[in-house]
Design a protein around this motif. Structure first.
Motif, PDB file in Angstrom:
ATOM      1  N   PRO A 288       0.668 -17.673  -3.751  1.00  0.00           N
ATOM      2  CA  PRO A 288       2.110 -17.890  -3.555  1.00  0.00           C
ATOM      3  C   PRO A 288       2.780 -16.670  -2.934  1.00  0.00           C
ATOM      4  CG  PRO A 288       1.422 -18.631  -5.726  1.00  0.00           C
ATOM      5  CD  PRO A 288       0.252 -17.920  -5.134  1.00  0.00           C
ATOM      6  N   GLY A 289       3.607 -16.926  -1.923  1.00  0.00           N
ATOM      7  CA  GLY A 289       4.292 -15.846  -1.244  1.00  0.00           C
ATOM      8  C   GLY A 289       5.448 -15.309  -2.074  1.00  0.00           C
ATOM      9  N   SER A 290       5.914 -14.138  -1.681  1.00  0.00           N
ATOM     10  CA  SER A 290       7.040 -13.525  -2.389  1.00  0.00           C
ATOM     11  C   SER A 290       8.324 -13.612  -1.585  1.00  0.00           C
ATOM     12  CB  SER A 290       6.714 -12.058  -2.708  1.00  0.00           C
ATOM     13  OG  SER A 290       6.242 -11.364  -1.567  1.00  0.00           O
ATOM     14  N   GLY A 291       8.326 -14.488  -0.541  1.00  0.00           N
ATOM     15  CA  GLY A 291       9.552 -14.701   0.214  1.00  0.00           C
ATOM     16  C   GLY A 291       9.680 -13.770   1.410  1.00  0.00           C
ATOM     17  N   GLY A 297      17.346 -11.538  -2.620  1.00  0.00           N
ATOM     18  CA  GLY A 297      16.968 -12.285  -3.803  1.00  0.00           C
ATOM     19  C   GLY A 297      15.502 -12.652  -3.864  1.00  0.00           C
ATOM     20  N   SER A 298      14.769 -12.529  -2.766  1.00  0.00           N
ATOM     21  CA  SER A 298      13.340 -12.835  -2.770  1.00  0.00           C
ATOM     22  C   SER A 298      12.554 -11.687  -3.398  1.00  0.00           C
ATOM     23  CB  SER A 298      12.837 -13.089  -1.342  1.00  0.00           C
ATOM     24  OG  SER A 298      12.880 -11.891  -0.577  1.00  0.00           O
ATOM     25  N   GLY A 299      11.315 -11.985  -3.777  1.00  0.00           N
ATOM     26  CA  GLY A 299      10.473 -10.937  -4.338  1.00  0.00           C
ATOM     27  C   GLY A 299      10.191  -9.833  -3.344  1.00  0.00           C
ATOM     28  N   ARG A 354       6.284 -11.501   7.710  1.00  0.00           N
ATOM     29  CA  ARG A 354       5.896 -12.912   7.659  1.00  0.00           C
ATOM     30  C   ARG A 354       6.923 -13.695   6.834  1.00  0.00           C
ATOM     31  NH1 ARG A 354       0.337 -12.670   4.894  1.00  0.00           N
ATOM     32  NH2 ARG A 354       1.474 -10.981   3.854  1.00  0.00           N
ATOM     33  N   PRO A 355       7.195 -14.937   7.235  1.00  0.00           N
ATOM     34  CA  PRO A 355       8.270 -15.685   6.557  1.00  0.00           C
ATOM     35  C   PRO A 355       8.083 -15.835   5.054  1.00  0.00           C
ATOM     36  CG  PRO A 355       7.649 -16.751   8.610  1.00  0.00           C
ATOM     37  CD  PRO A 355       6.679 -15.645   8.406  1.00  0.00           C
ATOM     38  N   ASN A 356       6.849 -16.111   4.615  1.00  0.00           N
ATOM     39  CA  ASN A 356       6.657 -16.304   3.176  1.00  0.00           C
ATOM     40  C   ASN A 356       5.341 -15.671   2.737  1.00  0.00           C
ATOM     41  OD1 ASN A 356       7.436 -17.227   0.601  1.00  0.00           O
ATOM     42  ND2 ASN A 356       6.189 -19.068   0.821  1.00  0.00           N
ATOM     43  N   ALA A 361       3.718  -4.154  -4.043  1.00  0.00           N
ATOM     44  CA  ALA A 361       4.447  -2.888  -4.019  1.00  0.00           C
ATOM     45  C   ALA A 361       3.653  -1.784  -3.336  1.00  0.00           C
ATOM     46  CB  ALA A 361       4.817  -2.469  -5.436  1.00  0.00           C
ATOM     47  N   MET A 362       2.309  -1.845  -3.419  1.00  0.00           N
ATOM     48  CA  MET A 362       1.498  -0.781  -2.830  1.00  0.00           C
ATOM     49  C   MET A 362       1.226  -0.971  -1.331  1.00  0.00           C
ATOM     50  SD  MET A 362      -0.353  -3.281  -4.379  1.00  0.00           S
ATOM     51  CE  MET A 362      -0.520  -2.711  -6.072  1.00  0.00           C
ATOM     52  N   TYR A 363       1.772  -2.019  -0.731  1.00  0.00           N
ATOM     53  CA  TYR A 363       1.505  -2.300   0.679  1.00  0.00           C
ATOM     54  C   TYR A 363       1.927  -1.154   1.580  1.00  0.00           C
ATOM     55  CZ  TYR A 363       1.757  -4.628   5.224  1.00  0.00           C
ATOM     56  OH  TYR A 363       1.604  -4.952   6.554  1.00  0.00           O
ATOM     57  N   VAL A 364       3.041  -0.518   1.267  1.00  0.00           N
ATOM     58  CA  VAL A 364       3.580   0.541   2.120  1.00  0.00           C
ATOM     59  C   VAL A 364       2.680   1.766   2.167  1.00  0.00           C
ATOM     60  CG1 VAL A 364       4.935   1.744   0.350  1.00  0.00           C
ATOM     61  CG2 VAL A 364       5.756   1.687   2.706  1.00  0.00           C
ATOM     62  N   ILE A 365       1.750   1.896   1.212  1.00  0.00           N
ATOM     63  CA  ILE A 365       0.851   3.061   1.212  1.00  0.00           C
ATOM     64  C   ILE A 365       0.095   3.162   2.528  1.00  0.00           C
ATOM     65  CG2 ILE A 365      -1.217   4.043   0.126  1.00  0.00           C
ATOM     66  CD1 ILE A 365      -0.235   2.927  -2.527  1.00  0.00           C
ATOM     67  N   GLY A 366      -0.330   2.026   3.069  1.00  0.00           N
ATOM     68  CA  GLY A 366      -1.078   2.049   4.324  1.00  0.00           C
ATOM     69  C   GLY A 366      -0.285   2.577   5.496  1.00  0.00           C
ATOM     70  N   ALA A 367       1.027   2.512   5.418  1.00  0.00           N
ATOM     71  CA  ALA A 367       1.871   2.966   6.528  1.00  0.00           C
ATOM     72  C   ALA A 367       2.340   4.404   6.378  1.00  0.00           C
ATOM     73  CB  ALA A 367       3.087   2.048   6.659  1.00  0.00           C
ATOM     74  N   LEU A 368       2.271   4.983   5.171  1.00  0.00           N
ATOM     75  CA  LEU A 368       2.883   6.288   4.919  1.00  0.00           C
ATOM     76  C   LEU A 368       2.421   7.385   5.884  1.00  0.00           C
ATOM     77  CD1 LEU A 368       2.988   6.429   1.007  1.00  0.00           C
ATOM     78  CD2 LEU A 368       4.875   6.040   2.589  1.00  0.00           C
ATOM     79  N   PRO A 369       1.112   7.597   6.107  1.00  0.00           N
ATOM     80  CA  PRO A 369       0.738   8.700   7.003  1.00  0.00           C
ATOM     81  C   PRO A 369       1.190   8.480   8.433  1.00  0.00           C
ATOM     82  CG  PRO A 369      -1.178   7.357   6.454  1.00  0.00           C
ATOM     83  CD  PRO A 369      -0.058   6.900   5.572  1.00  0.00           C
ATOM     84  N   PHE A 370       1.217   7.240   8.879  1.00  0.00           N
ATOM     85  CA  PHE A 370       1.595   6.963  10.261  1.00  0.00           C
ATOM     86  C   PHE A 370       3.106   7.030  10.439  1.00  0.00           C
ATOM     87  CE2 PHE A 370      -2.364   4.789   9.175  1.00  0.00           C
ATOM     88  CZ  PHE A 370      -3.212   5.404  10.079  1.00  0.00           C
TER      89      PHE A 370
END
Length: 554
Positions: A288-291, A297-299, A354-356, A361-370
């Motif tokens: 299930p997506g988080s919106g 208001g979405s996750g 992506r729409p849904n 929460a840890m997704y942004v870790i992959g972007a931090l160094p770049f």
């Protein structure tokens, strides 16, 4: 920072085809072999990198066990690493191909010596210290990659500061997440791909490191196109096809070891009585997506604001800088140099939009160094434009002094906006105690229950290892609460369902997910709290199943 391949022995290079020196170089040729005094030339970089690294380790290491709050994902990965260490397989329960196992195998290696010296120390809070080594390696790789992408020394140091001392980075890099280890391998891949030596083995090594990153956390798969762009730009045209072919082949062959492992175990495709890689992939792709991330208001909106709560400068400034670099890459030398990091940020942002889609929460870790590299590169470009000297000799001194003054004002203004907010965020990280309720609950369960070896407790993974060290039976006494409903190997030991449970530790995670788990929901409903630690939504309740409706202690 780059070099050209030497001419073949005995061959002469025509004047009109001689290599043109790189911008900013002196045009002088360098004799073969390492130049004399190479260490002396690198000493300023080593000193700057070392000083910033010490600051990063102090800030990230201070109070690491107490902040942020222990997460269930950390407990899951550490418990799986514990299972690897003790020869119990790839997980403390049935391994169902939720992620490739290389990530927690590395965690098992990182924590092997501390857990061998003190087995009771194999808990989430204590073992967070192992992540400092990962953070240190990643921070150094950010500095090296910045220099290989032609950023000036101070900008490379700025990238390292942004990556390691942003409050967002401090919080997330402390936690035992697979993403942090995957980022380390991905940075190594980019650093090898941007090697100024342009040796073939550097590109083969980049392919191997990229595969290790993907097998650590599969989300790193989406940044491989940006790695390919970096490799293309930094490979020699005479050997480019060999370098790229070798890198892709190395990455693919190592990556295919995962489905081969499943095939050899007879678990590649669904079947009766066993898990499968296909089912694991299907779950991850269809969960299930988080919106939509911009839908209030979405996750996903909540996850985005949790990132911005800690720091707005790095994610928003880095994203804006990446988009600007991609738009101007035809006209800007800096944009072309940072094409790989900028494309990485753009790809990760596109996936998050992506729409849904599901956004952890840890997704942004992959972007931090770049994000840090792009932001530092943008600062270097602005500084270069401000400090660039005009050719008019009579105006040079006045204009140069004015430009230096303007650059100083801009730097002070940026510092005045960023430093106070960062100071508050990092001060919280090194002083706050968010895990006192977990420690108190662990102590209560270890001292107040008379026969832990004969007691069954539903608990989240953040506390699972604490209970195992306190004498509860792994998997039978200390039960990860999800498994009480979702794992047939566990549910068959609970013929009466929730009535075969003695206690349930109602942490925020357990209370949140209980609505979708009948056994857990009924265990909470038919229990009374015997101890409560903390207050409000973050409290942890130890609840005993009511004797008149439960099966009692076994």
């Amino acid at each position: 920072m780059t070099s050209t391949l030497p001419a073949a022995t005995g061959a002469q290079v025509p004047a009109q085809r001689r290599p043109v020196p790189e911008a900013g170089s002196t045009g002088r040729t360098t004799p073969p072999g390492p130049p004399p005094g190479r260490f002396r030339s690198l000493r300023p970089d080593l000193l700057l990198c070392g000083a910033i690294l010490v600051a990063i380790l102090v800030v990230q290491g201070w109070n690491i066990a107490d902040y942020p709050t222990l997460s269930d994902d950390e407990g899951t990965y550490l418990a799986q690493a514990w299972a690897v260490q003790h020869g119990r397989g790839l997980a403390h329960y049935t391994y169902w191909y939720d992620h490739p196992p290389l990530g927690w195998i590395q965690i098992a290696l990182l924590t092997w010596i501390p857990s061998a010296i003190s087995p009771g120390a194999m808990t989430v809070g204590t073992m967070r210290v192992a992540m400092l080594l990962v953070s240190a390696v990643s921070a150094v790789l950010v500095h090296v990659l910045a220099r290989r992408l032609a950023l000036p020394r101070w900008a490379a140091g700025l990238a390292m500061v942004l990556f390691g001392l942003s409050p967002l980075a401090v919080v997330l890099q402390r936690e035992i997440f697979l993403d942090n280890i995957a980022v380390m391998w991905t940075l190594l891949a980019f650093t090898l791909a941007a090697s100024p030596s342009r040796h073939l083995w550097h590109h083969f090594g980049a392919g191997l490191a990229a595969a290790a990153g993907v097998l650590t956390k599969e989300t790193m798969l989406v940044v491989l196109p940006a790695l390919f762009v970096t490799m293309w730009r930094h490979s020699h045209r005479d050997t480019r096809k060999f370098a790229l072919t070798g890198a892709v082949t190395a990455c693919a062959l190592i990556g295919l070891s995962y489905p081969l492992f499943a095939l050899l175990k007879g678990e590649l495709f669904p079947g009766s009585g066993h898990v499968s890689l296909w089912e694991g992939l299907t779950y991850q792709m269809t969960r299930p997506g988080s919106g939509f991330i911009l839908d209030a208001g979405s996750g996903s909106w909540g996850v985005l604001h949790s990132w911005l709560y800690y720091d707005r400068v790095l994610p928003l400034g880095g994203l804006a800088g990446a988009l600007l670099l991609l738009v101007t890459w035809r006209w800007s030398v800096t944009a072309r140099a940072l094409a790989g990091p900028a494309l990485t940020v753009a790809i990760l942002a596109a996936v998050a939009l992506r729409p849904n889609g599901y956004l952890p929460a840890m997704y942004v870790i992959g972007a931090l160094p770049f994000l840090a590299l792009v932001l530092a590169g943008g600062a270097a470009s602005v500084t270069h434009l401000v400090l660039r000297r005009w050719r008019a000799e009579g105006e040079r001194r006045i204009l140069t002094g004015g430009r230096y003054a303007l650059a100083t004002v801009l730097a002070l203004a940026a510092g005045a906006c960023v430093v106070p907010r960062w100071y508050d965020g990092d001060r919280t990280a090194v002083t706050a105690d968010a895990n006192a309720p977990y420690r108190a609950a662990s102590a209560w369960l270890g001292s107040e229950v008379e026969h832990p070896e004969d007691t069954r407790v539903l608990v989240d993974d953040a506390l699972w290892l604490d209970l195992v060290h306190a004498g509860y039976r792994p998997g039978l006494g200390a039960v990860w609460f999800y498994k009480a409903d979702l794992d047939p190997a566990v549910t068959k030991t609970m013929p009466r369902g929730w009535q075969d449970v003695d206690y349930v530790v109602a942490s925020p995670t357990v209370r949140r997910d209980a609505r979708d788990l009948p056994n857990v929901r009924n265990a909470i409903r038919h229990s009374t709290p015997v101890a409560t630690f903390g207050t409000g939504a973050d409290r942890i309740e130890i609840r005993r199943i009511q004797p008149q409706t439960a099966g009692g202690t076994r």
